[in-house]
Design a protein around this motif. Structure first.
Motif, short mmCIF file in Angstrom:
data_model
loop_
_atom_site.label_atom_id
_atom_site.label_comp_id
_atom_site.label_asym_id
_atom_site.label_seq_id
_atom_site.Cartn_x
_atom_site.Cartn_y
_atom_site.Cartn_z
N TYR A 132 0.74 -1.26 -0.14
CA TYR A 132 -0.09 -0.06 0.00
C TYR A 132 0.73 1.27 0.18
O TYR A 132 0.45 2.29 -0.34
CB TYR A 132 -0.86 0.22 1.37
CG TYR A 132 -2.22 -0.79 1.32
CD1 TYR A 132 -2.96 -1.00 0.16
CD2 TYR A 132 -2.41 -1.55 2.26
CE1 TYR A 132 -4.04 -1.68 0.44
CE2 TYR A 132 -3.50 -2.34 2.42
CZ TYR A 132 -4.20 -2.40 1.32
OH TYR A 132 -5.52 -3.07 1.64
N THR A 133 1.84 1.07 0.67
CA THR A 133 2.89 2.58 0.87
C THR A 133 3.64 2.68 -0.32
O THR A 133 4.60 3.51 -0.07
CB THR A 133 3.69 2.31 2.08
OG1 THR A 133 4.68 0.94 2.16
CG2 THR A 133 2.76 2.12 3.33
N ASN A 175 -5.58 1.59 -4.03
CA ASN A 175 -5.44 1.06 -2.58
C ASN A 175 -6.69 0.64 -2.17
O ASN A 175 -7.10 -0.28 -1.32
CB ASN A 175 -4.75 2.25 -1.72
CG ASN A 175 -3.06 2.00 -1.87
OD1 ASN A 175 -2.59 1.23 -2.40
ND2 ASN A 175 -2.72 2.87 -1.08
N SER A 182 -8.02 -2.83 -0.54
CA SER A 182 -8.57 -2.80 0.75
C SER A 182 -9.95 -3.35 0.81
O SER A 182 -10.12 -4.54 1.72
CB SER A 182 -8.76 -1.33 1.21
OG SER A 182 -8.48 -1.18 2.42
N ALA A 191 -6.12 0.48 4.09
CA ALA A 191 -4.73 0.93 3.59
C ALA A 191 -4.33 2.24 4.34
O ALA A 191 -3.17 2.33 4.56
CB ALA A 191 -5.11 1.31 2.03
N SER A 192 -5.39 3.02 4.79
CA SER A 192 -4.67 4.10 5.46
C SER A 192 -4.26 3.76 6.81
O SER A 192 -3.09 4.38 7.46
CB SER A 192 -5.71 5.39 5.75
OG SER A 192 -7.06 4.75 5.95
N ASP A 242 -2.83 1.28 7.54
CA ASP A 242 -1.62 0.49 7.02
C ASP A 242 -0.37 1.09 7.15
O ASP A 242 0.68 0.83 7.42
CB ASP A 242 -1.73 -0.61 5.83
CG ASP A 242 -0.44 -1.42 5.53
OD1 ASP A 242 -0.31 -2.18 6.39
OD2 ASP A 242 0.00 -0.86 4.65
N TYR A 243 -0.41 2.36 6.68
CA TYR A 243 0.72 3.30 6.89
C TYR A 243 1.36 3.46 8.15
O TYR A 243 2.56 3.63 8.22
CB TYR A 243 0.42 4.61 6.44
CG TYR A 243 0.44 4.98 4.83
CD1 TYR A 243 1.34 5.61 4.05
CD2 TYR A 243 -0.58 4.54 4.09
CE1 TYR A 243 1.28 5.70 2.69
CE2 TYR A 243 -0.70 4.39 2.94
CZ TYR A 243 0.31 5.36 2.02
OH TYR A 243 0.38 5.27 0.71
N GLN A 244 0.67 3.18 9.22
CA GLN A 244 0.98 3.25 10.64
C GLN A 244 1.96 1.74 10.80
O GLN A 244 2.94 1.79 11.56
CB GLN A 244 0.12 3.08 11.66
CG GLN A 244 -0.39 4.80 11.81
CD GLN A 244 0.72 5.56 12.33
OE1 GLN A 244 1.50 5.30 13.02
NE2 GLN A 244 0.69 6.64 11.55
N HIS A 304 2.81 -0.84 8.31
CA HIS A 304 3.43 -1.24 7.47
C HIS A 304 4.84 -1.72 7.77
O HIS A 304 5.69 -0.84 8.16
CB HIS A 304 3.49 -0.52 5.90
CG HIS A 304 3.92 -1.00 4.87
ND1 HIS A 304 3.63 -2.06 4.23
CD2 HIS A 304 5.25 -1.01 4.44
CE1 HIS A 304 4.29 -2.48 3.14
NE2 HIS A 304 5.34 -1.94 3.41
N THR A 320 10.63 -2.07 13.43
CA THR A 320 10.38 -2.50 12.08
C THR A 320 11.07 -3.88 12.12
O THR A 320 11.69 -4.35 12.96
CB THR A 320 11.24 -1.68 11.05
OG1 THR A 320 12.50 -1.86 11.56
CG2 THR A 320 10.70 -0.25 11.29
#
Lengths: 647, 198
Positions: free
Chosen positions: A330-331, A339, A343, A398-399, A401-403, A405, A474
């Motif tokens: 997604y990123t 996305n 999603s 998706a949104s 997931d930015y946190q 990923h 990470t």
């Protein structure tokens, strides 16, 4: 010739590994020679075309790879157990997490499942073998030598180090100059061809070789799951074939598919990889669902709740599995519309999966449940897998997931999906079908010990990773400083990993203990089970069924026991069997040599082995051996012996 | 081996009909393979960087000959199967041989095309477009080459053993393979060459 590129330098661990490989090889050769077992090994195993033996070899290879992948896991956990550990350097850590992923998915989970398919599916549908027994042997040996090619990488030339997803440009010759990723492209290619042929073989076997009366909607659920899985294999693996071939061209011949200049496109790799990679997840998870369905029905003494919806939910999952691949990146900048689409499709998969979970729960409802080892794994699977599924829906947004990923949250998620969704299933299936193949059960007390170690340690090892991920740790980072605060939970996770290892040691010890002391089973149906594989004797005679069964209902064996309906109506006739052949094994060896030569760009041996492959294929084409017949008297004698009567 | 006389020879035993069905499944996988290669090509077609593009490179002449040869060979392999059903071994072998010869002709022209491209400075390493072009055409060409060797092996068996359930089965499966390569070529001809010439 530049000998340096064959060497891996400087690591005492690697020298240790080299020494142990050499010692183990010498040990095996000396042992086989001393006990005069070379002929036995060749006649009974290396040249076999019997689906049961091929299945056993798949499972043995999978257990070996489980050990290898497990050692990788322990090394990673040790390295990250405390801040600033110096156990592995960053390069070695990269190689270890890459091979851990590759081996666990492709050389442990897949062959374990394909092994169980091989042993069980022909029996469940009342067939004497798979449709193409010789092709089945080719599949196995290609898988086996592909796996061996990847496994020698860490002592000869260096392992792949760009992650199991091998994203470009990192995996290109520019940024990964060692031969590691050449091994990746060739080892996976060879075993991938084997898997594709397995797919073709089992589709034909299930669609064309079922016992008379077994309509599609009367098939056992495991067979259904295998059929759908193999359809996914046939359509997903060619994409991997192409992706790996393009990777090989980029790395060996300087083509411009995934490069950063001259019109190359690095994202093309990510897309191709996951168009195969996501269906691959379902290739290992769907058969697991099938195994659980069999076990739940057997140990609840009820027929499976919602048979039709089970089948349709698997069909829907298999379709959706091809429509979700972009949720892995997604990123990486494909825009809002794309996305959103991925999603929604990803969240949609939760629906048919939820249907299956509820069907299993309703099967349990008011059942007479016996808590055997396979049943315990199944019961543990339901809540643990649900945690994996729910966090999957979190990742699907998706949104959000930015946190998380590429954090440990993701790592925790897919271990919560794949370990209950594949590993517990193959262990459960292993315990469940073990008495069918070997004629005695694995010890229940030891089995339950291993179970509790594995279940508790699994959660101790992986639940902290959810929290670590949300804290910002990470994935794939080889060390961290004490200030990050990752230390305590990482240590807890390491303790869990040690517990898991103890659990697996008990599991393997149980195989040894049960082989020596567990009482032998004579009637072939130790669990009072429902499907056709239990209708033949244990251990299973080479021809599976003396008489092909006639099926009238679902759970045909159960009905025959309850309603006293005879399964075997025909008379015994002579049985046609395929002959053993050494050519598949030889083909595998030549593929191994070809792959190895290409890894190191040794063109002349590569061309010679290419010609060798064609010669073996031609020899197989000219082969006029159409098998042999087992005479009626011999079948009757074997049947009597298996029933414990004197001949 | 039970032979069912009500069916054509190539389908006459259970093993034979399983093999044909299995080959259809395998062709399904081949379709997925070529679909992926075409997708890669369409993604890459405008990414020719500083190298030549399709219109700079393609010439219709040799491609037309390749097309004619391959389409005719698909026709002759159909005739070979027709002859096989009638039990005309000699006619079958003649048509089979013609098919393989035309396949060989196709390969010869394709190799000459590749040589011309390379002489014009269009190599596998030049650009994303050319990499994808060479790999798509090369995969098809490799299939034709393999088909030639496979077909030759079957032809020898036909000569030695005559038309039996086993050889009929092999020949029929080979014909499926050959028709499939023809279909792939039609897509290459239309969407690579004709579209590229526009």
């Amino acid at each position: 010739m530049d000998w340096d590129k064959f060497k891996v330098h400087g690591e005492p661990l690697i020298y240790g590994a080299m020494a142990s490989i050499v010692l183990a090889t010498i040990g095996i050769i000396v042992g086989l020679t001393y006990f005069k077992k070379w002929g036995y090994l060749w006649r009974e195993w290396l040249t076999t075309v019997d689906h049961k033996r091929i299945g056993i070899m798949y499972i043995l290879a999978a257990l070996l790879m489980l050990f290898r992948g497990g050692v990788d896991a322990m090394m990673m956990k040790l390295q990250t157990a405390a801040p600033d550990m110096k156990f592995l350097d960053s390069q070695h850590y990269n190689e270890v997490f890459t091979t851990h992923g590759l081996i666990m998915i492709l050389f442990m989970a897949m062959p374990f499942i394909i092994g169980l398919m091989n042993v069980i599916v022909p029996l469940q549908i009342g067939a004497r073998d798979v449709a193409f027994p010789r092709l089945n042997a080719v599949s196995f040996w290609l898988f086996f030598f592909g796996a061996m090619l990847l496994n020698i990488s860490f002592v000869i030339g260096g392992s792949p180090d760009a992650g199991w997803s091998a994203y470009f440009p990192l995996a290109s010759i520019e940024f990964s100059p060692t031969v590691g990723n050449n091994y990746y492209s060739l080892a996976l290619q060879i075993s991938g061809i084997g898997t594709l042929l397995t797919g073709v073989n089992f589709i034909v076997t299930i669609l064309k070789m079922r016992a008379p009366g077994m309509k599609l909607m009367k098939m056992p659920m495991f067979t259904w799951s295998v059929l759908i899985t193999n359809v996914i294999i046939v359509f997903a693996f060619p994409v991997l074939t192409v992706a790996l071939a393009l990777m090989m061209f980029d790395r060996l011949f300087g083509s411009q598919f995934f490069t950063m200049a001259n019109g190359g496109m690095d994202m093309l790799w990510a897309n191709l990889f996951w168009v195969w990679g996501h269906p691959e997840v379902y290739i290992v998870v769907l058969p697991a669902f099938g195994i659980y369905s069999e076990i739940i029905a057997t140990f609840s003494k009820k027929n499976l709740y919602g048979y039709t919806s089970m089948v349709f939910s698997m069909l829907i999952i298999s379709l959706l599995s091809f429509l979700v691949w972009a949720h892995h990146f997604y990123t990486m900048g494909q825009g809002v519309m794309v996305n959103s689409f991925f999603s929604i499709t990803t969240m949609a998969i939760a629906v048919p999966t939820g249907v299956k979970i509820f069907n299993w729960l309703f099967t349990l409802r008011k059942g007479r449940i016996t808590f055997t080892t396979p049943m315990l794994y199944t019961l543990a699977f339901i809540p643990i897998f649900t945690i994996g599924g729910v966090t999957g829906v979190m990742l699907a947004m998706a949104s959000a997931d930015y946190q998380y990923h590429n954090t440990m949250f993701l790592v925790a998620h897919f271990h919560y999906v794949l370990i209950p969704g594949a590993v517990f299933a193959v262990i459960a299936g292993f315990h469940y079908w073990f008495p069918k193949v070997f004629g005695f059960r694995l010890n229940e007390r030891l089995g339950k010990h291993a179970f509790w170690w594995i279940i508790i340690s699994f959660n101790v090892a992986f639940f902290p990773l959810f929290i670590l991920g949300l804290m910002g740790m990470t994935r794939r980072q080889y060390t961290y400083s004490a200030d990050t605060g990752f230390g305590p939970l990482s240590m807890l996770s390491f303790v869990g990993a040690v517990g898991l290892m103890i659990g697996f040691v008990i599991l393997v010890y149980n195989i040894y203990w049960s082989t020596r002391y567990e009482p032998r089973d004579t009637d072939g149906d130790p669990w009072d089970a429902r499907t056709l594989e239990w209708a033949t004797k244990s251990p299973i005679p080479a021809y599976n069924f003396a008489v092909v069964p006639t099926v009238k209902t679902r759970d045909a064996f159960w009905t025959s026991k309850m309603d006293k309906v005879p399964l075997f109506e025909d008379k015994i006739t002579k049985i046609h069997m395929p002959s053993n052949t050494g050519k598949p094994f030889i083909l595998g060896v030549i593929f191994f040599v070809a792959g190895f030569s290409l890894v190191f760009s040794l063109w002349i041996p590569a061309i010679i082995s290419g010609v060798g492959i064609l010669i073996v294929l031609a020899a197989m084409s000219f082969d006029r051996d159409h098998g042999f017949y087992i005479p009626v008297e011999e079948v009757i004698a074997t049947e009597k012996k298996l029933r414990g009567e004197t001949v | 081996m039970k032979i069912d006389a009500s069916k054509p020879l190539e389908y006459s035993t259970e093993e034979n009909s399983n093999k044909i069905f299995g080959f259809w499944v395998f062709l399904g996988a081949e379709i997925a393979l070529f679909a992926t290669l075409f997708t890669v090509y369409f993604v890459m077609v405008d990414r020719f960087a500083s190298g030549p593009s399709g219109p700079d490179l393609f010439e219709i002449g040799p491609v037309m000959i390749e097309t004619l040869l391959l389409l005719s060979s698909s026709f002759t392999i159909g005739l070979a199967v027709h002859a096989m059903r009638h039990g005309y071994q000699k006619a079958m072998m003649v048509f089979f041989g013609l098919t393989l010869l035309m396949g060989l002709g196709f390969l010869g022209i394709e190799i000459m095309e590749f040589v011309t491209y390379v002489h014009e400075g269009a190599t596998l390493q030049t650009s994303g477009f050319l990499s994808s072009l060479f790999v798509l055409l090369g995969t098809h060409g490799a299939h034709v080459s393999f088909g030639f060797l496979w077909g030759a092996a079957i032809l020898i068996q036909l000569k030695r053993q005559g038309i039996t359930p086993a050889t009929a089965n092999k020949s029929f499966i080979f014909s499926l393979y050959w028709h499939f390569l023809d279909v792939v070529w039609i897509f290459i001809f239309s969407f690579v060459y004709l579209k590229g010439l526009m």
